[in-house]
Write an enzyme that holds these catalytic residues in place. Structure first.
Site, short mmCIF file in Angstrom:
data_model
loop_
_atom_site.label_atom_id
_atom_site.label_comp_id
_atom_site.label_asym_id
_atom_site.label_seq_id
_atom_site.Cartn_x
_atom_site.Cartn_y
_atom_site.Cartn_z
CG ASN A 363 41.91 52.48 23.54
OD1 ASN A 363 42.34 52.85 24.63
ND2 ASN A 363 41.66 51.21 23.27
CD GLU A 364 45.16 48.89 24.64
OE1 GLU A 364 44.80 47.86 24.03
OE2 GLU A 364 45.51 48.88 25.83
CG ASN A 419 45.01 51.91 27.68
OD1 ASN A 419 44.86 53.01 28.18
ND2 ASN A 419 44.35 51.51 26.59
CE1 TYR A 425 43.61 40.32 29.55
CE2 TYR A 425 44.09 42.65 29.50
CZ TYR A 425 43.19 41.62 29.39
OH TYR A 425 41.88 41.88 29.11
CD1 TRP A 499 38.94 47.62 30.87
CD2 TRP A 499 38.57 49.72 30.19
NE1 TRP A 499 38.17 47.55 29.75
CE2 TRP A 499 37.92 48.82 29.30
CE3 TRP A 499 38.46 51.10 29.96
CZ2 TRP A 499 37.18 49.27 28.21
CZ3 TRP A 499 37.74 51.53 28.87
CH2 TRP A 499 37.12 50.62 28.01
CE LYS A 520 40.94 43.35 32.12
NZ LYS A 520 40.21 42.69 31.00
C1 GCB Z 1 42.35 47.55 26.62
C2 GCB Z 1 41.33 48.15 25.74
C3 GCB Z 1 39.92 47.94 26.25
C4 GCB Z 1 39.80 46.49 26.74
C5 GCB Z 1 40.77 46.27 27.87
C6 GCB Z 1 40.73 44.84 28.43
O1 GCB Z 1 43.47 47.91 26.63
O2 GCB Z 1 41.55 49.51 25.50
O3 GCB Z 1 39.02 48.22 25.23
O4 GCB Z 1 38.50 46.18 27.12
O5 GCB Z 1 42.05 46.49 27.42
O6 GCB Z 1 39.95 44.59 29.33
O7 GCB Z 1 41.46 44.00 27.94
#
Ligand code: GCB
Length: 607
Positions: A363-364, A419, A425, A499, A520
């Site tokens: 992931n990322e 993602n 953001y 998310w 979130k």
């Molecule tokens: C992401 C991550 C996740 C974070 C989310 C966020 O890209 O994979 O673990 O919690 O962003 O809320 O910033």
């Protein structure tokens, strides 16, 4: 016969690093705890990024009855993040990785009096994942610990926490037939394997044909079969399995059992306000009930292996799952072995779950690391491992927004996902649409999905003019209204995952009026409140429980003359209009909800 004894009560907990002798001597002065247990239930959720990350001890004496049995194994379902198991002062096992099952044989070391001591550590290091991520790395024996006693001839218990039985159904949709291979691991001469009423005695593996097969068909009909394997010693294991086929098409998205089945759902972390990650079966089951209420048909179980009982719930509820290991944010050159170990354990332990469709490699991972040879090699090894262990499923990755869409890392997994947080953001909501359209136009033959998107909302924050970054429930709802439409116009997205379904602990966060929480979620951390955006998705996905939801009911103090009443519903008619506080001209004093200008309600914005 096999006997499983849960060791939940009777542990003494010491919150300090010590030698095993010191720990055992000090046990009586420790705190009495029951499992599951985490030492970060409070400090891991209150912000400041200052929760205890260190070594702790769990000590317990085994009764004579517990220590009985021909061969005795200890089963640890989750020790975060690393653990050493001692019996009577002797170290029997070391395990690295906080989310998988491991077992240890105790038989040889059993004595008159038996003291079990487990040291568990969530201290930072550079070899075990995760080390850098947006969630709390709770420490503890936070899942069940069991004693398993088996006869001398028994199914394998040790290797990578195997269930001892592996079931591979291959389905021919045209003839409605499933060809089921059952493999077992044991130390006996032969085994009796039963599937669908048919029993075969074989050395290790048997093949079965199920005619007129009842498919595992997603949320509508998640039918499960059971395979059972029995040795003459009486030891027995079983596995539920589901017969289904799936594939992804770059133009048409995900297919289940030959029909288009767009995967639309949410992600989930395994924690709860006040409890940390030490969840009970009831906690898991009530999360699943919320997922069913929402109407999601897929879950991304982020960012690590979840509890076996949760994958069971997914099997039973027909939820298609993305399962992954915590290879996240930052590549560690000394962490390669651990990624391979965690992936081997994940696949060994979860292989039989029909709900799982894809294995997530990382992931990322390029968020805090360059795409260099070591990182690429690590991904290739993981990808090959997945294919070697499981040719029936696809591999995937959740990529960070700044990863170039022609990066060589995207060549590694079978299918990809991004993602993206445009409109939260950074940037504007529409950039999400543009991003995917560009990807799809440049790589029409590649399968792409939307693995994360979301906006934080504190349900105490409100605005009549919601804006990016304001943490209001209203902005979160607007954000998701955009994303839902964006997704509906792009059926080629093989899976989309909000998310997150639930707010969760990220002790390093301090924002939006809360300490230590990522907000979130569509539902609050304590599961008590469904935010308005929850009902947006429920309206889109839940086809079975009719409802009408009026948004903004927590927005009590409104200054404006006219107020907006937004309605989410899965009924055919829903209105979205501005209304003035009603003045009535009826004799009975009843107010009718007509628009301020007195016109008939506008139905043009009906969903
Ligand atoms: C992401 C991550 C996740 C974070 C989310 C966020 O890209 O994979 O673990 O919690 O962003 O809320 O910033």
């Amino acid at each position: 016969m096999r006997k499983t004894i849960p060791l939940s009560a009777g542990w003494q907990f010491l919150k300090k690093a010590a030698s095993v002798q010191e720990a055992v001597e000090a046990a009586a002065s420790g705190e009495a705890v029951c499992l599951p247990h985490t030492w970060n239930a409070v400090d891991g959720q209150d912000g400041g990024n200052d929760y205890y990350r260190g070594t702790c001890w769990y000590i317990r004496e085994l009764s004579e009855e517990e220590a009985a049995g021909e061969r005795l194994f200890l089963e640890v379902n989750g020790a975060a993040m690393t653990a050493d198991v001692y019996l009577n002062g002797k170290m029997l096992a070391h395990h690295e990785g906080g989310y998988s099952v491991f077992r240890v044989e105790l038989t040889e070391e059993l004595a008159q009096k038996n003291i079990l001591a487990i040291s568990v550590s969530n201290e930072d290091c550079d070899t075990v994942y995760p080390q850098k991520a947006d969630f709390t790395f709770y420490g503890g024996l936070y899942r069940a610990v069991n004693l398993i006693s088996v006869p001398a001839e028994h199914f394998e218990l040790l290797k990578d926490g195997t269930p001892g039985i592996k079931v591979t159904p291959v389905v021919d949709l045209e003839t409605k037939t499933a060809f089921v291979t059952v493999e077992t691991w044991h130390n006996a001469a032969d085994v009796k394997i039963t599937v669908n009423g048919e029993t075969k005695t074989v050395e290790h593996h048997a093949e079965f044909t199920i005619e007129n097969v009842h498919l595992w068909d997603g949320v509508d009909d998640p039918y499960l079969y059971t395979a059972t394997a029995k040795l003459s010693s009486g030891d027995e294991v079983s596995a539920r399995f589901g017969c289904r086929v799936f594939h992804c098409d770059p133009e048409k998205g995900f297919f289940l059992n030959g029909r288009s089945y767009p995967l639309r759902g949410v992600s989930r972390h395994q924690d709860l306000k006040g409890k940390g990650n030490a969840l009970s079966y009831e906690d898991h089951a009530s999360d699943m009930a919320i997922i069913r209420e929402l109407g999601a048909n897929t879950l991304r179980l982020a960012h690590y292996q979840h509890a076996q009982e949760f994958y069971d719930l997914c099997d039973e509820n027909g939820i298609v799952v993305w399962a992954e290991i915590p290879y996240i944010t930052m590549h560690m050159s000394a962490g390669r072995k651990n990624t391979l170990d965690q992936m081997r354990e994940l696949i060994t332990q979860c292989y039989n779950h029909p709900s799982i469709a894809v294995w997530g490699l990382s992931n990322e991972i390029t968020a805090a690391s360059a795409v260099n040879d070591d990182l690429l090699e690590n991904h290739r090894l993981l990808n090959d491992l997945c294919h070697r262990m499981d040719p029936t499923r696809l591999t995937t990755m959740a990529n960070v927004f700044m990863l170039e869409i022609d990066s060589p890392i995207l060549e590694i997994p079978d299918i990809n996902s991004y993602n993206l947080y445009f409109g939260w953001y950074l940037g504007e909501l529409e950039q999400t649409d543009e991003f995917f359209d560009e990807y799809h136009a440049r790589f029409p033959g590649k399968v792409i999905g939307f693995s994360e998107y979301g906006a934080d909302a504190n349900p105490a924050f409100h605005s009549s003019h919601p804006e990016k970054g304001d943490y209001t429930e209203e902005y979160q709802a607007l954000y998701h209204e955009h994303m839902l439409q964006m997704i509906e116009k792009r059926p080629w997205l093989w899976a989309t995952h909000v998310w997150n379904l639930f707010d969760f602990a990220a002790d390093g966060r301090d924002e939006g009026g809360k300490h230590g929480e990522n907000q979130k979620g569509l539902v609050t951390f304590d599961r008590q409140l469904r935010k308005d955006a929850f009902y947006l998705y429920k309206a889109a996905w839940n086809k079975t429980s009719p409802f009408v939801h009026l948004c903004g009911k927590r927005y009590a103090n409104r200054a404006e003359e006219e107020t907006e009443i937004k309605v989410y519903s899965n009924l055919r008619l829903a209105l979205h209009r501005r209304y003035a506080p009603c003045k009535t001209d009826r004799e009975d004093g009843v107010s009718l909800p007509y628009p301020a200008d007195g016109r008939a309600p506008d139905r043009s914005s009906c969903r």
